[in-house]
Write an enzyme that holds these catalytic residues in place. Structure first.
Site, PDB file in Angstrom:
ATOM      1  N   HIS A 131      37.647  47.903  36.164  1.00  0.00           N
ATOM      2  CA  HIS A 131      36.898  46.800  36.637  1.00  0.00           C
ATOM      3  C   HIS A 131      37.264  45.552  35.515  1.00  0.00           C
ATOM      4  O   HIS A 131      36.491  45.402  34.702  1.00  0.00           O
ATOM      5  CB  HIS A 131      35.481  46.944  36.929  1.00  0.00           C
ATOM      6  CG  HIS A 131      34.899  45.693  37.669  1.00  0.00           C
ATOM      7  ND1 HIS A 131      33.668  46.010  38.351  1.00  0.00           N
ATOM      8  CD2 HIS A 131      35.187  44.617  37.561  1.00  0.00           C
ATOM      9  CE1 HIS A 131      33.433  44.935  38.645  1.00  0.00           C
ATOM     10  NE2 HIS A 131      34.323  43.845  38.537  1.00  0.00           N
ATOM     11  N   GLU A 174      26.296  43.582  43.332  1.00  0.00           N
ATOM     12  CA  GLU A 174      26.319  42.911  42.206  1.00  0.00           C
ATOM     13  C   GLU A 174      25.015  41.738  42.184  1.00  0.00           C
ATOM     14  O   GLU A 174      24.210  41.920  41.439  1.00  0.00           O
ATOM     15  CB  GLU A 174      27.552  42.221  41.697  1.00  0.00           C
ATOM     16  CG  GLU A 174      27.521  41.144  40.588  1.00  0.00           C
ATOM     17  CD  GLU A 174      28.925  40.456  40.191  1.00  0.00           C
ATOM     18  OE1 GLU A 174      29.782  40.287  41.301  1.00  0.00           O
ATOM     19  OE2 GLU A 174      28.951  39.887  39.328  1.00  0.00           O
ATOM     20  N   ASP A 199      35.242  40.283  33.070  1.00  0.00           N
ATOM     21  CA  ASP A 199      35.996  39.063  32.696  1.00  0.00           C
ATOM     22  C   ASP A 199      35.810  38.783  31.290  1.00  0.00           C
ATOM     23  O   ASP A 199      35.072  37.973  30.625  1.00  0.00           O
ATOM     24  CB  ASP A 199      35.428  37.881  33.439  1.00  0.00           C
ATOM     25  CG  ASP A 199      35.700  38.054  34.991  1.00  0.00           C
ATOM     26  OD1 ASP A 199      36.732  37.789  35.599  1.00  0.00           O
ATOM     27  OD2 ASP A 199      34.874  38.628  35.785  1.00  0.00           O
TER      28      ASP A 199
HETATM   29  N1  HPA Z   1      32.250  39.432  40.598  1.00  0.00           N
HETATM   30  C1  HPA Z   1      33.056  38.929  41.921  1.00  0.00           C
HETATM   31  N2  HPA Z   1      34.091  38.225  41.892  1.00  0.00           N
HETATM   32  C2  HPA Z   1      34.583  38.056  40.578  1.00  0.00           C
HETATM   33  C3  HPA Z   1      34.094  38.685  39.200  1.00  0.00           C
HETATM   34  C4  HPA Z   1      32.607  39.347  39.592  1.00  0.00           C
HETATM   35  O1  HPA Z   1      32.099  40.018  38.748  1.00  0.00           O
HETATM   36  N3  HPA Z   1      34.786  38.396  38.346  1.00  0.00           N
HETATM   37  C5  HPA Z   1      36.077  37.567  38.692  1.00  0.00           C
HETATM   38  N4  HPA Z   1      35.656  37.443  40.085  1.00  0.00           N
HETATM   39 ZN    ZN Z   2      34.410  41.952  38.801  1.00  0.00          ZN
END
Ligand code: HPA
Ligand code: ZN
Length: 326
Positions: free
Chosen positions: A16, A199, A278
């Site tokens: 991820h 999330e 990220d």
């Molecule tokens: N969630 C959704 N979109 C994204 C993320 C994330 O954690 N990181 C980069 N794009």
């Molecule tokens: Zn992500």
């Protein structure tokens, strides 16, 4: 062996990881200069100070602004090679990279420019460090189904270079059901499917990712713990969750690492891995995510080993290729 040495020595996969999210401010400024692209910040330091997020959207706004410096094949190559070198130093033997073509094609950067640069870096990582890689094309869920189909059309000549499709960007208000037809077409074309779900979005979005998109893994998925029936299914079917602890804290899904539910998910028998999402924006790469999470949740060495093993088992490499690591 101290915890850091133990974590780095463990062979692991990163599943991820958004390649655009590995753009460190130093490289952002270098590419901005090289490509004469204006940035909203005055300095590297001011950029890092701006990374004070209140939720997913507040992060995404900066993430898309930063990605505007990426224009040429060489830029995508340099970005990916820097990540892969850093991941190799963390003991990553296999990395599956998300890339967001729409972030670039909307700025008139050709799809092939993005893919050519990323792929060249992946070939170099294999040659230099023996790392295997996969590229997963992610659709931006805040855009329309029609945009998604247009992107898939651009990808058609390159399908043999892609290993799957994903779904990312703003989750709330953009449920997996919005992309049921697009993902059916992707599956028809032979592309494995993953999706971000749970999330910020509710457990219902995880059910939709599984049942409507036939997602083979769930990216994040931490809100599954709100639904016992979902937890039982994820454990029974061993559907991998690619969890990103630093991301969850920086985007305020959990207030602190000590309050993260990763151990709850692990204790319930789910296939949980640790990933960095990220890393340039969230304060650390994958090994640091392992180290700090293990310390905050008092994970045993056996549990840390299990998480690394989960990451290899959940990856898109065939058993024959995976065997040397397991
Ligand atoms: N969630 C959704 N979109 C994204 C993320 C994330 O954690 N990181 C980069 N794009
Ligand atoms: Zn992500």
């Amino acid at each position: 062996m101290n915890l850091e040495e133990f974590v780095i020595a463990l062979p692991k996969a990163e599943l991820h990881l958004h390649i655009e999210g590995t753009l460190e401010p130093e490289m952002m400024f270098e590419l901005a200069r090289r490509n004469a692209v204006p940035l909203p910040w005055d300095s590297v330091e001011a950029t890092r100070v701006a990374y004070d997020f209140s939720n997913l959207q507040s992060f995404l706004d900066l993430y898309y602004a930063g990605a505007a410096v990426l224009l040429h094949e060489q830029d995508f190559h340099d970005l990916a090679l820097a990540y892969l070198e850093r991941a190799h130093a963390d003991g990553v033997v296999h990395a599956e990279l998300f890339f967001d073509p729409q972030t670039h094609t909307l700025r008139s950067v050709p799809f092939s420019t993005v893919l050519d640069g990323l792929e060249r870096a992946c070939v170099e990582a294999q040659q230099r460090w023996g790392m295997s890689t996969r590229l997963i094309m992610s659709f931006l869920r805040h855009l329309s189904e029609e945009d998604g189909f247009a992107t898939l059309d651009e990808a058609r000549p390159h399908l043999h270079r892609l290993h799957g499709v994903g779904l990312d960007s703003s989750e709330l208000g953009h449920p997996p059901s919005k992309f049921e037809r697009l993902f059916a077409e992707c599956r028809r074309l032979g592309l494995p499917v993953v999706a971000h779900a749970g999330e910020e979005g509710p457990p219902e979005y995880i059910f939709e990712a599984l049942d409507l998109l036939q997602s083979q893994r769930i990216d994040h998925g931490v809100r599954a713990s709100e639904d016992p029936a979902l937890m039982a299914r994820l454990a029974r079917e061993q559907i991998p969750l690619t969890v990103c602890p630093f991301s969850n804290v920086r985007l305020r899904v959990f207030d602190t690492l000590a309050e993260h539910n990763l151990k709850t998910l692990l204790d319930a028998g789910l296939n949980v891995s640790i990933n960095s999402d990220d890393p340039a924006y969230f304060g650390g790469y994958v090994a640091q995510n392992y180290i700090d999470t293990a310390a905050a949740l008092s994970l045993s060495r056996a549990e840390i080993k299990r998480i690394a093993r989960n990451s290899l088992q959940a990856s898109f490499v065939s058993d024959a290729q995976r065997r040397p690591w397991l």
